[in-house]
Design an enzyme around this catalytic site. Structure first.
Site, short mmCIF file in Angstrom:
data_model
loop_
_atom_site.label_atom_id
_atom_site.label_comp_id
_atom_site.label_asym_id
_atom_site.label_seq_id
_atom_site.Cartn_x
_atom_site.Cartn_y
_atom_site.Cartn_z
N CYS A 28 0.88 -1.18 0.00
CA CYS A 28 0.00 0.00 0.00
C CYS A 28 0.91 1.23 0.00
CB CYS A 28 -0.93 -0.02 1.21
SG CYS A 28 -0.08 -0.34 2.76
N ARG A 126 5.93 3.65 -18.17
CA ARG A 126 5.01 4.79 -18.04
C ARG A 126 5.18 5.50 -16.68
NH1 ARG A 126 1.03 2.94 -14.64
NH2 ARG A 126 1.07 0.67 -14.55
N TYR A 153 9.49 -3.91 -9.93
CA TYR A 153 8.18 -3.72 -10.57
C TYR A 153 8.41 -3.62 -12.07
CZ TYR A 153 3.40 -1.92 -11.30
OH TYR A 153 2.10 -1.76 -11.69
N ASP A 247 -2.91 -2.60 -2.33
CA ASP A 247 -2.49 -1.64 -3.35
C ASP A 247 -3.17 -0.27 -3.16
OD1 ASP A 247 -1.05 -0.76 -5.56
OD2 ASP A 247 -2.50 -1.52 -7.01
N ASN A 252 -3.31 5.61 -10.53
CA ASN A 252 -3.41 5.39 -11.98
C ASN A 252 -4.56 4.49 -12.40
OD1 ASN A 252 -1.11 6.97 -12.72
ND2 ASN A 252 0.15 5.34 -11.86
C1 0GY Z 1 1.36 0.44 -7.68
C2 0GY Z 1 1.24 0.55 -9.12
C3 0GY Z 1 1.45 1.65 -9.87
C4 0GY Z 1 2.19 2.80 -9.47
C5 0GY Z 1 3.38 2.77 -8.80
O1 0GY Z 1 5.39 3.70 -8.15
C6 0GY Z 1 4.28 3.91 -8.64
O2 0GY Z 1 3.92 5.02 -8.99
O3 0GY Z 1 3.80 1.66 -8.27
C7 0GY Z 1 0.96 1.62 -11.25
O4 0GY Z 1 0.67 2.67 -11.81
O5 0GY Z 1 0.85 0.50 -11.83
O6 0GY Z 1 1.80 -0.57 -7.17
O7 0GY Z 1 1.00 1.40 -7.01
#
Ligand code: 0GY
Length: 292
Positions: A28, A126, A153, A247, A252
């Protein structure tokens, strides 16, 4: 500064599934508030403020005991909002940071003292500009004395390219892959793409994954049943190396506003026995983040 995605659910349902006492929401975020913790000037999106008080309220409402708060790209490598939340949590939260190559050992120690236990390497195009792999290798070395792990990620089409790099990191550090490596659920759990991800975990016992983010992967919102077979396969094959998280606040998300209560209700579908749920929600995150 208007947010450019949907706000988090204002009024999630009370889940029908009650997590066991001591359960950890292991993915989170906290965002801002922007007037106290400004967003990074080069961020790729502007989030809605999602302050620590709201996160802790949600934790209690959903029936969780602890949080693992992950630094998101919109705050760059300024971990102040994360540290503030960790310090306010009374040892009920741990953190995963994002680090600048210039971070000092003194700063690393301060982050460790606040409850940070990992560094996140983000390869999602992105969300971040490309960073040379040498920078990540150097940071991975720098956090070894603190016994931190690495969170990566990426999206599934990038696995083939990243695989040797991730495997080299996992030689002597735990590597946690966010969101099941972001499979295309349309290809099915028997498709070659997800099989490649399963092989990555079969072949590298230091690689873990989070069976999280059905809201981003599904093509059947808000039902998420198309994501369940993927998460279930991972929980059953790697019961000691999986984590679960809400999460929240779902940055997004543009298709729908996830109801966090509905996300919790998926847990018994992906971890069908009490023993699997204990491992997923308590034993694994406690071992990785609270050293117990
Ligand atoms: C998540 C997923 C997203 C964003 C980020 O670091 C981030 O901005 O992880 C996403 O946009 O897929 O886990 O929050």
């Amino acid at each position: 500064m208007d947010p450019d995605y949907l706000p988090f659910h204002p009024n999630p349902k009370k889940p029908s599934y009650q997590p066991p006492a001591g359960a950890v929401d292991a993915h989170c975020h906290v965002f801002g508030p922007a007037d106290q913790f400004p967003y990074h000037p080069k961020r790729k999106y502007t989030p809605c403020d999602a302050p620590k008080e709201k996160l802790f309220e949600l934790r209690d409402y959903l029936g969780f005991s602890r949080n693992v708060i992950v630094q998101a790209s919109c705050h760059g490598s300024d971990n102040s909002a994360l540290v503030d939340a960790l310090e306010a949590s009374g040892d009920l939260a741990r953190g995963v940071s994002v680090l600048s190559p210039e971070v000092t050992d003194h700063e690393l120690r301060q982050l460790d003292n606040a409850g940070v236990r990992g560094v996140r390497f983000n390869f999602v195009k992105r969300l971040v500009d490309s960073i040379p792999r040498e920078v990540f290798i150097d940071l991975a070395d720098r956090v070894k004395p603190f016994d931190w792990h690495i969170v990566v990620y990426f999206e599934s089409p990038d696995l083939a390219d990243l695989k040797p790099f991730i495997e080299s990191l996992a030689r002597d550090q735990v590597v946690v892959v966010d969101h099941m490596g972001r499979p295309d659920v349309g290809l099915g759990p028997e498709g070659s793409e997800f099989k490649a991800f399963m092989s990555l975990l079969y072949q590298n016992t230091n690689i873990w994954t989070k069976v999280s983010c059905p809201e981003r992967l599904t093509k059947q919102a808000p039902d998420y049943s198309d994501v369940v077979p993927f998460a279930k396969a991972l929980v059953e094959a790697f019961p000691t190396r999986v984590l679960w998280g809400t999460d929240w606040p779902h940055p997004n998300m543009k298709s729908h506003t996830p109801d966090d209560g509905s996300l919790v209700d998926i847990i018994p579908l992906i971890a069908e026995t009490e023993e699997l749920r204990r491992q997923l929600l308590i034993e694994n995150p406690m071992r990785l983040y609270w050293n117990s």
